[in-house]
Scaffold this motif. Structure first.
Motif, PDB file in Angstrom:
ATOM      1  N   THR B  75     -11.419   4.372  -0.468  1.00 54.41           N
ATOM      2  CA  THR B  75     -10.182   4.095   0.258  1.00 54.41           C
ATOM      3  C   THR B  75     -10.443   3.110   1.396  1.00 54.41           C
ATOM      4  O   THR B  75      -9.723   2.110   1.544  1.00 54.41           O
ATOM      5  CB  THR B  75      -9.600   5.409   0.824  1.00 54.41           C
ATOM      6  OG1 THR B  75      -9.432   6.323  -0.268  1.00 54.41           O
ATOM      7  CG2 THR B  75      -8.259   5.188   1.502  1.00 54.41           C
ATOM      8  N   GLU B  79      -8.891  -0.669   1.511  1.00 54.45           N
ATOM      9  CA  GLU B  79      -7.966  -1.000   2.600  1.00 54.45           C
ATOM     10  C   GLU B  79      -8.483  -2.178   3.419  1.00 54.45           C
ATOM     11  O   GLU B  79      -7.705  -3.018   3.873  1.00 54.45           O
ATOM     12  CB  GLU B  79      -7.709   0.241   3.469  1.00 54.45           C
ATOM     13  CG  GLU B  79      -6.742   1.197   2.771  1.00 54.45           C
ATOM     14  CD  GLU B  79      -6.521   2.526   3.495  1.00 54.45           C
ATOM     15  OE1 GLU B  79      -5.627   3.273   3.054  1.00 54.45           O
ATOM     16  OE2 GLU B  79      -7.245   2.815   4.472  1.00 54.45           O
ATOM     17  N   GLY B  83      -5.804  -3.777   0.204  1.00 49.96           N
ATOM     18  CA  GLY B  83      -5.140  -2.961  -0.815  1.00 49.96           C
ATOM     19  C   GLY B  83      -4.575  -1.683  -0.207  1.00 49.96           C
ATOM     20  O   GLY B  83      -4.950  -1.292   0.898  1.00 49.96           O
ATOM     21  N   HIS B  84      -3.636  -1.044  -0.915  1.00 50.41           N
ATOM     22  CA  HIS B  84      -3.070   0.227  -0.466  1.00 50.41           C
ATOM     23  C   HIS B  84      -3.615   1.348  -1.346  1.00 50.41           C
ATOM     24  O   HIS B  84      -3.678   1.192  -2.556  1.00 50.41           O
ATOM     25  CB  HIS B  84      -1.552   0.214  -0.581  1.00 50.41           C
ATOM     26  CG  HIS B  84      -0.905  -0.911   0.175  1.00 50.41           C
ATOM     27  ND1 HIS B  84      -0.594  -0.834   1.511  1.00 50.41           N
ATOM     28  CD2 HIS B  84      -0.558  -2.159  -0.227  1.00 50.41           C
ATOM     29  CE1 HIS B  84      -0.067  -1.972   1.911  1.00 50.41           C
ATOM     30  NE2 HIS B  84      -0.031  -2.802   0.869  1.00 50.41           N
ATOM     31  N   TYR B  86      -3.112   5.484  -2.264  1.00 50.35           N
ATOM     32  CA  TYR B  86      -2.313   6.694  -2.094  1.00 50.35           C
ATOM     33  C   TYR B  86      -2.985   7.815  -2.876  1.00 50.35           C
ATOM     34  O   TYR B  86      -3.298   7.655  -4.058  1.00 50.35           O
ATOM     35  CB  TYR B  86      -0.892   6.456  -2.622  1.00 50.35           C
ATOM     36  CG  TYR B  86      -0.022   7.691  -2.595  1.00 50.35           C
ATOM     37  CD1 TYR B  86       0.434   8.223  -1.387  1.00 50.35           C
ATOM     38  CD2 TYR B  86       0.329   8.339  -3.781  1.00 50.35           C
ATOM     39  CE1 TYR B  86       1.223   9.360  -1.366  1.00 50.35           C
ATOM     40  CE2 TYR B  86       1.124   9.475  -3.767  1.00 50.35           C
ATOM     41  CZ  TYR B  86       1.566   9.988  -2.547  1.00 50.35           C
ATOM     42  OH  TYR B  86       2.336  11.121  -2.542  1.00 50.35           O
ATOM     43  N   TYR B  97       5.591   8.169  -6.235  1.00 53.48           N
ATOM     44  CA  TYR B  97       5.093   7.036  -5.441  1.00 53.48           C
ATOM     45  C   TYR B  97       5.333   5.723  -6.189  1.00 53.48           C
ATOM     46  O   TYR B  97       5.831   4.749  -5.627  1.00 53.48           O
ATOM     47  CB  TYR B  97       3.599   7.212  -5.158  1.00 53.48           C
ATOM     48  CG  TYR B  97       2.995   6.086  -4.339  1.00 53.48           C
ATOM     49  CD1 TYR B  97       3.047   6.099  -2.948  1.00 53.48           C
ATOM     50  CD2 TYR B  97       2.369   5.007  -4.962  1.00 53.48           C
ATOM     51  CE1 TYR B  97       2.497   5.060  -2.200  1.00 53.48           C
ATOM     52  CE2 TYR B  97       1.813   3.971  -4.228  1.00 53.48           C
ATOM     53  CZ  TYR B  97       1.872   3.999  -2.845  1.00 53.48           C
ATOM     54  OH  TYR B  97       1.323   2.982  -2.105  1.00 53.48           O
ATOM     55  N   LEU B 101       8.028   2.670  -5.285  1.00 52.61           N
ATOM     56  CA  LEU B 101       7.566   1.289  -5.177  1.00 52.61           C
ATOM     57  C   LEU B 101       8.446   0.364  -6.014  1.00 52.61           C
ATOM     58  O   LEU B 101       8.858  -0.717  -5.578  1.00 52.61           O
ATOM     59  CB  LEU B 101       6.117   1.239  -5.673  1.00 52.61           C
ATOM     60  CG  LEU B 101       5.244   0.067  -5.310  1.00 52.61           C
ATOM     61  CD1 LEU B 101       5.049   0.002  -3.810  1.00 52.61           C
ATOM     62  CD2 LEU B 101       3.887   0.234  -5.993  1.00 52.61           C
ATOM     63  N   VAL B 237       0.004  -1.923  -9.633  1.00 54.61           N
ATOM     64  CA  VAL B 237      -0.319  -0.533  -9.313  1.00 54.61           C
ATOM     65  C   VAL B 237      -1.309  -0.025 -10.343  1.00 54.61           C
ATOM     66  O   VAL B 237      -1.056  -0.108 -11.549  1.00 54.61           O
ATOM     67  CB  VAL B 237       0.918   0.394  -9.395  1.00 54.61           C
ATOM     68  CG1 VAL B 237       0.602   1.752  -8.778  1.00 54.61           C
ATOM     69  CG2 VAL B 237       2.115  -0.222  -8.734  1.00 54.61           C
ATOM     70  N   GLU B 289       0.597  -7.660  -3.812  1.00 56.94           N
ATOM     71  CA  GLU B 289       0.341  -6.284  -3.373  1.00 56.94           C
ATOM     72  C   GLU B 289      -0.474  -5.557  -4.430  1.00 56.94           C
ATOM     73  O   GLU B 289      -0.158  -5.631  -5.610  1.00 56.94           O
ATOM     74  CB  GLU B 289       1.663  -5.502  -3.242  1.00 56.94           C
ATOM     75  CG  GLU B 289       2.393  -5.674  -1.951  1.00 56.94           C
ATOM     76  CD  GLU B 289       3.684  -4.837  -1.960  1.00 56.94           C
ATOM     77  OE1 GLU B 289       3.639  -3.657  -2.391  1.00 56.94           O
ATOM     78  OE2 GLU B 289       4.724  -5.380  -1.567  1.00 56.94           O
ATOM     79  N   HIS B 291      -1.787  -1.643  -5.232  1.00 58.14           N
ATOM     80  CA  HIS B 291      -1.767  -0.226  -4.885  1.00 58.14           C
ATOM     81  C   HIS B 291      -2.662   0.536  -5.859  1.00 58.14           C
ATOM     82  O   HIS B 291      -2.570   0.317  -7.068  1.00 58.14           O
ATOM     83  CB  HIS B 291      -0.351   0.343  -5.011  1.00 58.14           C
ATOM     84  CG  HIS B 291       0.639  -0.301  -4.081  1.00 58.14           C
ATOM     85  ND1 HIS B 291       1.108   0.309  -2.951  1.00 58.14           N
ATOM     86  CD2 HIS B 291       1.236  -1.525  -4.130  1.00 58.14           C
ATOM     87  CE1 HIS B 291       1.954  -0.502  -2.331  1.00 58.14           C
ATOM     88  NE2 HIS B 291       2.053  -1.615  -3.033  1.00 58.14           N
ATOM     89  N   VAL B 293      -3.310   4.389  -6.944  1.00 55.63           N
ATOM     90  CA  VAL B 293      -2.921   5.795  -6.815  1.00 55.63           C
ATOM     91  C   VAL B 293      -4.076   6.638  -7.353  1.00 55.63           C
ATOM     92  O   VAL B 293      -4.434   6.521  -8.527  1.00 55.63           O
ATOM     93  CB  VAL B 293      -1.635   6.091  -7.617  1.00 55.63           C
ATOM     94  CG1 VAL B 293      -1.274   7.574  -7.531  1.00 55.63           C
ATOM     95  CG2 VAL B 293      -0.487   5.220  -7.117  1.00 55.63           C
TER      96      VAL B 293
END
Lengths: 125, 457
Positions: B75, B79, B83-84, B86, B97, B101, B237, B289, B291, B293
């Motif tokens: 993580t 970050e 990047g994100h 979750y 989630y 998005l 994602v 972006e 993400h 998960v």
């Protein structure tokens, strides 16, 4: 067998076309410059950057990539050792043309990615 | 977890249908034979394969020993790259989630690359509820989505479909008849899906591996769809089971050498992509972006106790191809997501034994799965342990428990053993008429009980 010879054998085995010194004249081909080659698998390694968009090796039917002979490494271990922890946003290890065996387990070439991959070997330096 | 809960009757009912279908039996035989032979050849030509399997096992177990630490490191690293991340405890949290998005981006269309976890969390249905159409782009998965079906094999999701069936499905989409020939079918799917790649506002993939040190995710495909899905749409994602992490890229090299060889027999798949953060300054493509998960969904249940080795699984599908049960029943009998020996172990652990109690029995305990596992998970031993738990937790029906108690009482005494064999010989004429004997003898002759075991007559 030298690394270059091993690369050529393995790249041809997965369906790549090999050229020496000069790129073939192919209209509408996407052009890229490979960061490395892998002898063990016949792969070319592409790193995304402002000069190397991802789409060039993805969308056109034909992909031509330039690879300097002295950039050929033995395999994956040496690749990740050479890259270290400083990785590009997208690293693509490409091994031959796009393929699928999803219909009746029969090999089809060119499903989503390029149908042809040409590797142009350039002299060291 | 509606996707994972299995009624006890499911296995028997679906398996019976598959067993009675000669075409599916041929398709299963041919495809599993081919994949198994390819894996055996690939292993045989890899020097030091046994040491590599052992090394891979150790790498995977070291991650599982410190999974929280790896999730935290991954993580932080991702970050730092913009990047994100979750962390989703449940399937619902994960799909909400991704749906949120898509809703925020006003996405009408999401392009998906094959992902087992997205099947596990029922993502497509969740996206439909917010008005996003998710289109599968892996050729096999696309065919199944058009047919309204689920994958039946990890690496060959549509092995039970014929070219004729595929032609009908693709013809219905384009409104133009596509002949049932491989090249025409491939071209039709290529043309139909190219639009999806170019128009999708969101790209959704799974992740074969994550690398904690660098915050990278690794995707492998042969078709190139994961590369397109993660390169063209403005948002990418990736949904990753929390156990998919590896410490370093050096460890990734070890696992990559085994993954493709075990799955399809290739030295490496056509496209192996290592993604580290979204598009960087000056780059002209790639997602704005990114993400990731990270999905728990019952995986932490496995961390303590003897089933933790199951978290080492890299989803190569090798255990399916060698399993005498899978090779006859196909994947659908197990669940809509996971199947074969890995599915029979994993599903009861994720949802609880009560919810998948037929699955530990979907094995002959021959051990072929264990021998084929590149990361050396003792699959057949875990299946036996699950059966033990079924007995201990009294999940088994009362008649089964009473039956086995009586049987073990009788057969631990010589007189009891002699009495049962004598009774069996007397009851021989009835054996094929009632109970399990009747079911068994439906397609074959019952053997005669011997007077003595050694006599064989």
């Amino acid at each position: 067998m030298t690394l270059v010879e091993e690369f050529v054998v393995n790249a041809e085995a997965v369906g790549c076309h090999i050229h020496r010194g000069k790129a073939p004249e192919l209209p509408d081909a996407g052009l890229s410059e490979a960061l490395y080659g892998l002898a063990d698998t016949g792969s070319v390694v592409l790193a995304a950057s402002p000069a190397e968009p991802r789409a060039n090796s993805l969308l056109p039917d034909v992909h031509v990539t330039l690879l300097r002979e002295d950039r050929i490494l033995p395999g994956l271990d040496e690749l990740f050792a050479a890259l270290g922890a400083d990785l590009p946003s997208a690293l693509a290890i490409v091994t031959g043309p796009s393929r699928s065996a999803d219909i009746e387990q029969k090999l089809a070439v060119g499903v989503h990615g390029p149908r042809e991959v040409h590797v142009v070997l350039l002299p060291p330096g | 977890l509606p996707e994972l809960v299995q009624p006890a009757s499911r296995f028997r009912e679906i398996a019976r249908g598959k067993l009675g279908d000669a075409r599916i039996q041929t398709a299963l035989d041919e495809s599993t034979d081919r994949l198994r032979t390819h894996r055996e050849d690939a292993w045989a030509s890899l020097p030091g394969v046994e040491e590599l399997r052992q090394r891979a096992h150790e790498i995977r177990m070291a991650v599982i020993d410190d999974l929280d630490g790896h999730v935290a490191r991954f993580t932080a690293a991702l970050e730092a790259r913009g990047g994100h991340v979750y962390f989703a405890r449940t399937a619902a949290e994960a799909s909400e989630y991704v749906a949120e998005l898509c809703r925020r981006r006003g996405a009408k269309l999401a392009a998906k690359s094959q992902s087992m976890v997205s099947e596990e969390i029922g993502l497509n249905e969740a996206l439909e509820r917010v008005g996003t159409k998710a289109v599968e782009t892996d050729l096999g998965e696309y065919i199944l989505q058009l047919a309204g079906e689920h994958p039946v094999h990890i690496v060959a999701p549509a092995i039970e479909k014929t070219a004729g069936q595929v032609a009908e499905l693709l013809s219905a989409v384009g409104g133009k008849r596509v002949p049932p020939e491989l090249e025409a079918l491939t071209n039709a799917a290529r043309t139909q899906l190219r639009e999806t790649f170019l128009q999708a506002e969101v790209g959704i993939t799974g992740a074969n591996f994550g690398v904690s040190e660098t915050g990278s995710i690794c995707l492998v495909t042969n078709e190139g769809n994961a590369r397109l899905v993660s390169s063209l749409p403005p948002v990418h994602v990736a949904i990753m089971g929390m156990e998919r992490l590896l410490p370093t890229t050096a460890d990734l090299a070890v696992l990559l050498k085994l993954l493709a060889r075990s799955g399809t027999g290739q030295k490496i798949t056509v496209y192996t992509t290592v993604l580290t953060g979204p598009r960087r300054a000056g780059e002209t493509d790639g997602p704005e972006e990114l993400h990731v998960v990270i999905l728990d969904n019952g995986r932490t249940n496995l961390l303590r106790g003897r089933y933790r080795e199951m978290l080492a699984c890299i989803r190569c599908g090798a255990c399916l191809n060698v399993c005498p049960v899978y090779r006859k029943t196909g994947g659908a009998a197990y669940s809509d997501v996971y199947s074969g020996p890995m599915g029979a172990v994993l599903l009861p652990l994720l949802v609880g034994l009560e919810q998948a109690r037929s699955l530990p029995h979907a094995s002959s305990l021959c051990g072929a799965c264990t021998a084929a596992c590149p990361v050396k998970i003792p699959l057949h031993e875990l299946l036996l342990d699950l059966r033990r738990d079924l007995v201990a937790e009294r999940v088994a029906p009362w008649w089964e428990r009473v039956g086995f108690t009586l049987w073990s009482f009788a057969w631990s005494r010589p007189w009891g053993y002699r009495m049962t064999t004598r009774l069996a010989r007397l009851g021989q004429p009835l054996a094929g008429l009632v109970g399990p004997g009747r079911v068994w003898s439906r397609g074959r002759a019952l053997p005669r009980f011997a007077r003595r075991y050694r006599d064989g007559r």
